[in-house]
Motif scaffolding. Structure first.
Motif, PDB file in Angstrom:
ATOM      1  N   GLU A 195    -103.595 144.527 -75.651  1.00 24.27           N
ATOM      2  CA  GLU A 195    -104.472 144.336 -74.634  1.00 24.27           C
ATOM      3  C   GLU A 195    -106.139 143.975 -74.776  1.00 24.27           C
ATOM      4  O   GLU A 195    -106.806 142.870 -74.848  1.00 24.27           O
ATOM      5  CB  GLU A 195    -104.322 144.639 -73.554  1.00 24.27           C
ATOM      6  CG  GLU A 195    -102.687 145.227 -73.206  1.00 24.27           C
ATOM      7  CD  GLU A 195    -102.754 145.806 -72.520  1.00 24.27           C
ATOM      8  OE1 GLU A 195    -102.108 146.262 -71.217  1.00 24.27           O
ATOM      9  OE2 GLU A 195    -103.547 147.468 -72.482  1.00 24.27           O
ATOM     10  N   SER A 198    -107.053 140.014 -75.917  1.00 27.23           N
ATOM     11  CA  SER A 198    -107.321 139.941 -75.129  1.00 27.23           C
ATOM     12  C   SER A 198    -108.465 139.728 -73.661  1.00 27.23           C
ATOM     13  O   SER A 198    -108.768 138.832 -73.435  1.00 27.23           O
ATOM     14  CB  SER A 198    -106.208 139.589 -74.120  1.00 27.23           C
ATOM     15  OG  SER A 198    -104.613 139.182 -74.087  1.00 27.23           O
ATOM     16  N   TYR A 236    -101.099 138.929 -70.858  1.00 27.92           N
ATOM     17  CA  TYR A 236    -101.423 139.867 -69.907  1.00 27.92           C
ATOM     18  C   TYR A 236    -103.486 140.172 -69.528  1.00 27.92           C
ATOM     19  O   TYR A 236    -103.202 140.946 -68.395  1.00 27.92           O
ATOM     20  CB  TYR A 236    -102.059 141.495 -70.757  1.00 27.92           C
ATOM     21  CG  TYR A 236    -100.757 141.044 -72.128  1.00 27.92           C
ATOM     22  CD1 TYR A 236     -99.993 141.364 -72.177  1.00 27.92           C
ATOM     23  CD2 TYR A 236    -102.087 141.485 -73.361  1.00 27.92           C
ATOM     24  CE1 TYR A 236     -98.848 141.640 -73.112  1.00 27.92           C
ATOM     25  CE2 TYR A 236    -101.021 140.786 -74.561  1.00 27.92           C
ATOM     26  CZ  TYR A 236     -99.263 141.269 -74.030  1.00 27.92           C
ATOM     27  OH  TYR A 236     -98.838 141.454 -75.501  1.00 27.92           O
ATOM     28  N   THR A 237    -103.471 138.549 -69.156  1.00 27.00           N
ATOM     29  CA  THR A 237    -104.794 138.931 -68.441  1.00 27.00           C
ATOM     30  C   THR A 237    -104.499 138.293 -66.846  1.00 27.00           C
ATOM     31  O   THR A 237    -103.066 137.584 -66.669  1.00 27.00           O
ATOM     32  CB  THR A 237    -105.593 138.068 -68.915  1.00 27.00           C
ATOM     33  OG1 THR A 237    -104.970 136.049 -68.915  1.00 27.00           O
ATOM     34  CG2 THR A 237    -106.032 137.936 -69.684  1.00 27.00           C
ATOM     35  N   VAL A 268    -106.496 143.013 -67.085  1.00 27.80           N
ATOM     36  CA  VAL A 268    -105.830 142.862 -69.083  1.00 27.80           C
ATOM     37  C   VAL A 268    -105.055 144.629 -69.270  1.00 27.80           C
ATOM     38  O   VAL A 268    -105.318 145.284 -68.910  1.00 27.80           O
ATOM     39  CB  VAL A 268    -106.969 143.331 -69.929  1.00 27.80           C
ATOM     40  CG1 VAL A 268    -105.887 142.876 -71.127  1.00 27.80           C
ATOM     41  CG2 VAL A 268    -108.045 141.932 -69.727  1.00 27.80           C
ATOM     42  N   GLY A 269    -103.726 143.443 -68.558  1.00 28.51           N
ATOM     43  CA  GLY A 269    -102.541 144.723 -68.399  1.00 28.51           C
ATOM     44  C   GLY A 269    -102.970 145.239 -66.937  1.00 28.51           C
ATOM     45  O   GLY A 269    -102.634 144.976 -66.476  1.00 28.51           O
ATOM     46  N   LYS A 270    -103.090 146.969 -67.210  1.00 33.12           N
ATOM     47  CA  LYS A 270    -103.421 147.836 -65.809  1.00 33.12           C
ATOM     48  C   LYS A 270    -104.296 147.925 -65.664  1.00 33.12           C
ATOM     49  O   LYS A 270    -105.481 148.345 -64.827  1.00 33.12           O
ATOM     50  CB  LYS A 270    -102.170 148.855 -66.047  1.00 33.12           C
ATOM     51  CG  LYS A 270    -100.716 148.766 -66.072  1.00 33.12           C
ATOM     52  CD  LYS A 270    -100.012 149.911 -65.056  1.00 33.12           C
ATOM     53  CE  LYS A 270     -98.705 149.782 -64.886  1.00 33.12           C
ATOM     54  NZ  LYS A 270     -98.335 149.610 -66.282  1.00 33.12           N
TER      55      LYS A 270
END
Ligand code: AMP
Length: 281
Positions: A195, A198, A236-237, A268-270
Protein backbone atom coordinates in the motif's frame (compact mmCIF):
# COMPACT_ATOMS: atom_id res chain seq x y z
CA UNK A 1 11.45 18.84 30.09
CA UNK A 2 8.56 19.28 32.46
CA UNK A 3 5.52 17.04 32.03
CA UNK A 4 2.21 18.67 32.93
CA UNK A 5 -1.10 16.83 32.94
CA UNK A 6 -3.64 19.28 34.36
CA UNK A 7 -5.14 22.50 33.05
CA UNK A 8 -4.50 24.37 36.32
CA UNK A 9 -0.82 23.48 36.46
CA UNK A 10 -0.31 24.34 32.80
CA UNK A 11 -1.97 27.73 33.24
CA UNK A 12 0.21 28.42 36.29
CA UNK A 13 3.37 27.39 34.44
CA UNK A 14 2.46 29.67 31.52
CA UNK A 15 1.73 32.59 33.86
CA UNK A 16 5.15 32.12 35.44
CA UNK A 17 6.89 32.10 32.05
CA UNK A 18 4.98 35.18 30.89
CA UNK A 19 5.72 37.05 34.13
CA UNK A 20 9.42 36.38 33.69
CA UNK A 21 9.18 38.24 30.38
CA UNK A 22 9.72 35.17 28.19
CA UNK A 23 7.59 34.21 25.19
CA UNK A 24 5.81 30.89 24.68
CA UNK A 25 5.34 28.88 21.48
CA UNK A 26 2.84 26.02 21.32
CA UNK A 27 2.98 23.01 18.99
CA UNK A 28 -0.26 21.02 19.28
CA UNK A 29 0.07 17.35 18.30
CA UNK A 30 -1.74 14.05 18.64
CA UNK A 31 1.57 12.29 19.24
CA UNK A 32 3.31 9.37 17.52
CA UNK A 33 5.82 12.06 16.65
CA UNK A 34 7.76 12.06 13.39
CA UNK A 35 10.14 14.44 11.66
CA UNK A 36 7.20 16.63 10.51
CA UNK A 37 6.24 17.32 14.12
CA UNK A 38 9.89 17.90 15.03
CA UNK A 39 10.24 20.53 12.27
CA UNK A 40 7.29 22.38 13.78
CA UNK A 41 9.04 22.30 17.15
CA UNK A 42 12.28 23.64 15.68
CA UNK A 43 10.37 26.47 13.97
CA UNK A 44 8.63 27.22 17.27
CA UNK A 45 11.95 27.44 19.08
CA UNK A 46 13.17 29.94 16.50
CA UNK A 47 10.24 32.21 17.37
CA UNK A 48 9.92 32.01 21.14
CA UNK A 49 11.88 31.44 24.36
CA UNK A 50 9.89 28.52 25.72
CA UNK A 51 8.45 25.63 23.75
CA UNK A 52 5.31 23.87 24.94
CA UNK A 53 4.28 20.76 23.02
CA UNK A 54 0.84 19.32 23.60
CA UNK A 55 0.10 15.66 23.16
CA UNK A 56 -3.60 14.91 23.08
CA UNK A 57 -5.50 12.53 20.84
CA UNK A 58 -8.63 14.63 20.70
CA UNK A 59 -11.71 12.38 20.64
CA UNK A 60 -14.07 15.13 19.45
CA UNK A 61 -12.35 15.51 16.08
CA UNK A 62 -12.87 11.85 15.17
CA UNK A 63 -16.13 10.64 13.62
CA UNK A 64 -17.91 7.56 15.03
CA UNK A 65 -16.45 5.29 12.34
CA UNK A 66 -12.96 6.76 12.35
CA UNK A 67 -9.71 5.57 13.88
CA UNK A 68 -9.74 7.16 17.36
CA UNK A 69 -9.21 3.84 19.16
CA UNK A 70 -6.63 2.57 16.67
CA UNK A 71 -4.73 5.87 16.42
CA UNK A 72 -1.03 5.01 16.99
CA UNK A 73 0.35 5.95 20.38
CA UNK A 74 3.90 5.91 21.79
CA UNK A 75 4.08 8.17 24.81
CA UNK A 76 7.59 7.20 25.92
CA UNK A 77 9.00 7.62 22.41
CA UNK A 78 7.22 10.98 22.05
CA UNK A 79 8.60 12.29 25.35
CA UNK A 80 12.13 11.41 24.30
CA UNK A 81 11.80 12.98 20.84
CA UNK A 82 10.30 16.21 22.17
CA UNK A 83 12.96 16.46 24.87
CA UNK A 84 15.75 15.85 22.34
CA UNK A 85 14.45 18.70 20.18
CA UNK A 86 14.49 20.95 23.22
CA UNK A 87 10.85 21.21 24.29
CA UNK A 88 10.51 22.82 27.71
CA UNK A 89 7.08 21.50 28.62
CA UNK A 90 5.00 18.56 27.42
CA UNK A 91 1.33 19.16 28.16
CA UNK A 92 -0.47 15.82 28.05
CA UNK A 93 -3.94 16.02 29.58
CA UNK A 94 -6.43 13.16 29.75
CA UNK A 95 -9.72 13.39 27.86
CA UNK A 96 -11.49 13.81 31.22
CA UNK A 97 -9.26 16.76 32.07
CA UNK A 98 -10.01 18.45 28.74
CA UNK A 99 -13.71 17.65 28.66
CA UNK A 100 -15.18 17.57 32.14
CA UNK A 101 -18.84 16.52 32.23
CA UNK A 102 -21.36 19.22 31.43
CA UNK A 103 -19.29 21.16 28.89
CA UNK A 104 -21.55 22.73 26.30
CA UNK A 105 -19.48 25.28 24.43
CA UNK A 106 -17.76 24.82 21.11
CA UNK A 107 -16.02 27.05 18.60
CA UNK A 108 -17.36 26.79 15.07
CA UNK A 109 -15.88 28.41 11.99
CA UNK A 110 -18.73 28.75 9.50
CA UNK A 111 -17.59 28.45 5.88
CA UNK A 112 -14.03 27.11 5.58
CA UNK A 113 -14.96 23.70 7.04
CA UNK A 114 -17.61 23.27 4.33
CA UNK A 115 -14.98 22.20 1.80
CA UNK A 116 -12.30 19.51 1.29
CA UNK A 117 -12.02 17.25 4.36
CA UNK A 118 -14.98 18.89 6.08
CA UNK A 119 -17.34 17.28 3.55
CA UNK A 120 -16.31 13.72 4.33
CA UNK A 121 -15.56 14.35 8.02
CA UNK A 122 -18.63 16.20 9.35
CA UNK A 123 -17.93 17.84 12.70
CA UNK A 124 -14.17 17.26 12.42
CA UNK A 125 -13.21 20.92 12.26
CA UNK A 126 -15.57 21.88 15.09
CA UNK A 127 -13.61 19.40 17.21
CA UNK A 128 -10.33 20.89 16.01
CA UNK A 129 -11.24 24.55 16.57
CA UNK A 130 -12.73 23.83 19.98
CA UNK A 131 -9.71 21.89 21.24
CA UNK A 132 -7.23 24.38 19.78
CA UNK A 133 -9.11 27.31 21.34
CA UNK A 134 -9.00 25.47 24.67
CA UNK A 135 -5.27 24.77 24.26
CA UNK A 136 -4.72 28.46 23.50
CA UNK A 137 -6.48 29.44 26.74
CA UNK A 138 -4.60 26.82 28.73
CA UNK A 139 -1.09 27.37 27.34
CA UNK A 140 -1.47 31.11 26.61
CA UNK A 141 1.11 31.04 23.80
CA UNK A 142 2.45 34.05 21.91
CA UNK A 143 2.80 31.87 18.81
CA UNK A 144 1.46 28.51 17.69
CA UNK A 145 2.89 26.38 14.91
CA UNK A 146 0.93 24.15 12.49
CA UNK A 147 1.84 22.11 9.42
CA UNK A 148 0.83 23.03 5.90
CA UNK A 149 0.23 19.34 5.34
CA UNK A 150 -3.13 19.93 7.04
CA UNK A 151 -3.74 22.97 4.85
CA UNK A 152 -7.42 23.32 5.67
CA UNK A 153 -6.76 22.99 9.40
CA UNK A 154 -4.20 25.80 9.21
CA UNK A 155 -6.69 27.96 7.25
CA UNK A 156 -9.53 27.27 9.70
CA UNK A 157 -7.37 28.02 12.75
CA UNK A 158 -5.98 31.20 11.20
CA UNK A 159 -9.56 32.32 10.53
CA UNK A 160 -10.62 31.53 14.10
CA UNK A 161 -7.68 33.51 15.52
CA UNK A 162 -8.54 36.48 13.31
CA UNK A 163 -12.27 36.37 13.96
CA UNK A 164 -11.94 36.02 17.74
CA UNK A 165 -9.06 38.53 18.09
CA UNK A 166 -6.82 35.94 19.69
CA UNK A 167 -3.44 37.60 20.23
CA UNK A 168 -1.45 34.66 18.90
CA UNK A 169 0.83 34.50 15.88
CA UNK A 170 0.03 31.48 13.72
CA UNK A 171 3.02 30.02 11.92
CA UNK A 172 2.69 27.51 9.06
CA UNK A 173 5.51 25.08 8.28
CA UNK A 174 5.92 23.36 4.87
CA UNK A 175 5.13 19.67 4.61
CA UNK A 176 7.97 17.37 5.59
CA UNK A 177 8.28 14.32 3.33
CA UNK A 178 10.03 10.98 3.28
CA UNK A 179 12.93 10.73 0.80
CA UNK A 180 10.55 9.23 -1.80
CA UNK A 181 8.02 12.06 -1.45
CA UNK A 182 5.39 10.53 0.84
CA UNK A 183 4.16 13.21 3.26
CA UNK A 184 5.04 12.17 6.78
CA UNK A 185 2.02 11.22 8.86
CA UNK A 186 1.40 9.23 12.01
CA UNK A 187 -1.13 7.28 9.95
CA UNK A 188 1.57 6.07 7.51
CA UNK A 189 2.26 3.39 10.14
CA UNK A 190 -1.04 1.73 9.08
CA UNK A 191 0.23 1.15 5.52
CA UNK A 192 1.26 -2.32 4.40
CA UNK A 193 4.39 -2.34 2.19
CA UNK A 194 2.40 -2.80 -1.01
CA UNK A 195 0.00 0.00 0.00
CA UNK A 196 2.88 2.31 0.78
CA UNK A 197 3.99 2.06 -2.87
CA UNK A 198 0.52 3.14 -4.01
CA UNK A 199 0.57 5.95 -1.44
CA UNK A 200 3.37 7.59 -3.42
CA UNK A 201 0.77 8.40 -6.10
CA UNK A 202 -0.48 11.33 -4.02
CA UNK A 203 2.73 13.35 -4.21
CA UNK A 204 3.41 12.16 -7.75
CA UNK A 205 -0.01 13.39 -8.82
CA UNK A 206 0.73 16.81 -7.29
CA UNK A 207 3.90 16.91 -9.37
CA UNK A 208 1.93 15.82 -12.42
CA UNK A 209 -0.59 18.63 -11.94
CA UNK A 210 2.25 21.09 -11.52
CA UNK A 211 3.80 19.90 -14.78
CA UNK A 212 0.53 20.18 -16.70
CA UNK A 213 0.03 23.71 -15.35
CA UNK A 214 3.57 24.74 -16.32
CA UNK A 215 2.97 23.34 -19.79
CA UNK A 216 0.02 25.70 -20.13
CA UNK A 217 -3.04 23.74 -19.00
CA UNK A 218 -5.53 26.15 -17.42
CA UNK A 219 -8.65 23.98 -17.06
CA UNK A 220 -9.11 22.59 -13.55
CA UNK A 221 -11.33 19.77 -14.82
CA UNK A 222 -8.68 18.53 -17.26
CA UNK A 223 -6.02 18.40 -14.54
CA UNK A 224 -8.44 16.79 -12.09
CA UNK A 225 -9.42 14.04 -14.55
CA UNK A 226 -5.79 13.37 -15.38
CA UNK A 227 -4.78 13.14 -11.74
CA UNK A 228 -7.77 10.99 -10.83
CA UNK A 229 -7.01 8.38 -13.44
CA UNK A 230 -3.33 8.47 -12.53
CA UNK A 231 -4.07 7.74 -8.87
CA UNK A 232 -6.62 5.05 -9.67
CA UNK A 233 -4.03 3.20 -11.77
CA UNK A 234 -2.45 2.32 -8.42
CA UNK A 235 -3.89 -0.65 -6.56
CA UNK A 236 -5.76 -0.18 -3.23
CA UNK A 237 -6.54 3.49 -3.94
CA UNK A 238 -9.96 5.06 -3.57
CA UNK A 239 -10.39 8.80 -4.02
CA UNK A 240 -12.22 10.73 -1.34
CA UNK A 241 -11.72 14.07 -3.08
CA UNK A 242 -9.36 15.91 -5.37
CA UNK A 243 -9.90 19.65 -5.42
CA UNK A 244 -8.38 22.56 -7.25
CA UNK A 245 -9.39 25.59 -5.27
CA UNK A 246 -8.71 29.10 -4.14
CA UNK A 247 -6.05 28.95 -1.41
CA UNK A 248 -7.89 31.46 0.80
CA UNK A 249 -11.59 30.65 0.44
CA UNK A 250 -11.08 26.96 -0.51
CA UNK A 251 -13.83 27.43 -3.15
CA UNK A 252 -13.38 25.30 -6.28
CA UNK A 253 -11.92 27.07 -9.28
CA UNK A 254 -12.57 26.30 -12.94
CA UNK A 255 -9.51 28.12 -14.20
CA UNK A 256 -6.07 27.50 -12.75
CA UNK A 257 -3.79 30.36 -11.81
CA UNK A 258 -0.51 30.91 -10.03
CA UNK A 259 -1.04 29.80 -6.41
CA UNK A 260 -4.12 27.61 -6.96
CA UNK A 261 -4.29 24.95 -4.24
CA UNK A 262 -4.58 21.31 -5.21
CA UNK A 263 -5.68 19.25 -2.23
CA UNK A 264 -6.66 15.62 -1.99
CA UNK A 265 -7.70 12.85 0.33
CA UNK A 266 -7.18 9.30 -0.89
CA UNK A 267 -7.83 6.05 0.86
CA UNK A 268 -5.05 3.54 0.38
CA UNK A 269 -6.41 0.29 1.72
CA UNK A 270 -8.06 1.37 4.96
CA UNK A 271 -5.77 4.36 5.50
CA UNK A 272 -7.02 7.82 4.63
CA UNK A 273 -4.13 10.02 3.48
CA UNK A 274 -4.12 13.72 2.61
CA UNK A 275 -1.71 15.87 0.68
CA UNK A 276 -1.71 19.24 -1.05
CA UNK A 277 0.41 21.66 -2.99
CA UNK A 278 0.18 25.08 -4.62
CA UNK A 279 0.56 25.39 -8.38
CA UNK A 280 3.38 27.72 -9.35
CA UNK A 281 4.16 29.16 -12.79
P1 AMP B 1 -1.09 15.61 14.21
O1 AMP B 1 -0.30 15.03 15.32
O2 AMP B 1 -1.21 14.73 13.01
O3 AMP B 1 -2.40 16.21 14.66
O4 AMP B 1 -0.24 16.85 13.68
C1 AMP B 1 0.21 17.84 14.55
C2 AMP B 1 0.78 18.96 13.72
O5 AMP B 1 1.84 18.47 12.93
C3 AMP B 1 -0.24 19.60 12.76
O6 AMP B 1 -0.04 20.99 12.74
C4 AMP B 1 0.13 18.97 11.44
O7 AMP B 1 -0.21 19.77 10.33
C5 AMP B 1 1.64 18.86 11.58
N1 AMP B 1 2.18 17.85 10.67
C6 AMP B 1 1.81 16.55 10.58
N2 AMP B 1 2.50 15.94 9.59
C7 AMP B 1 3.33 16.88 9.06
C8 AMP B 1 4.28 16.88 8.01
N3 AMP B 1 4.54 15.80 7.29
N4 AMP B 1 4.93 18.02 7.74
C9 AMP B 1 4.67 19.16 8.44
N5 AMP B 1 3.78 19.22 9.45
C10 AMP B 1 3.12 18.11 9.75
Amino acid sequence: MEIIKTVDLMQQASDTIRMSGESIALVPTMGFLHEGHLMLMRAAKDHCDQLVVSLFVNPTQFGPNEDFEAYPRDTQGDLKKAEDVGADVMFMPSAKEMYPPGAQTSVVVKDLPQHLCGLSRPGHFDGVTTVVAKLFHIVKPHAAVFGQKDYQQLAVISRMVMDLDMDIQIIGVPTVREADGLAMSSRNSYLKPEERISALSLKKSLDLAQRLFREGEKKAQVVKDFVKSYILEHPYTEIDYITLCDPVTLEDVNTLSDGTLMAMAVRVGKTRLIDNGRLVK
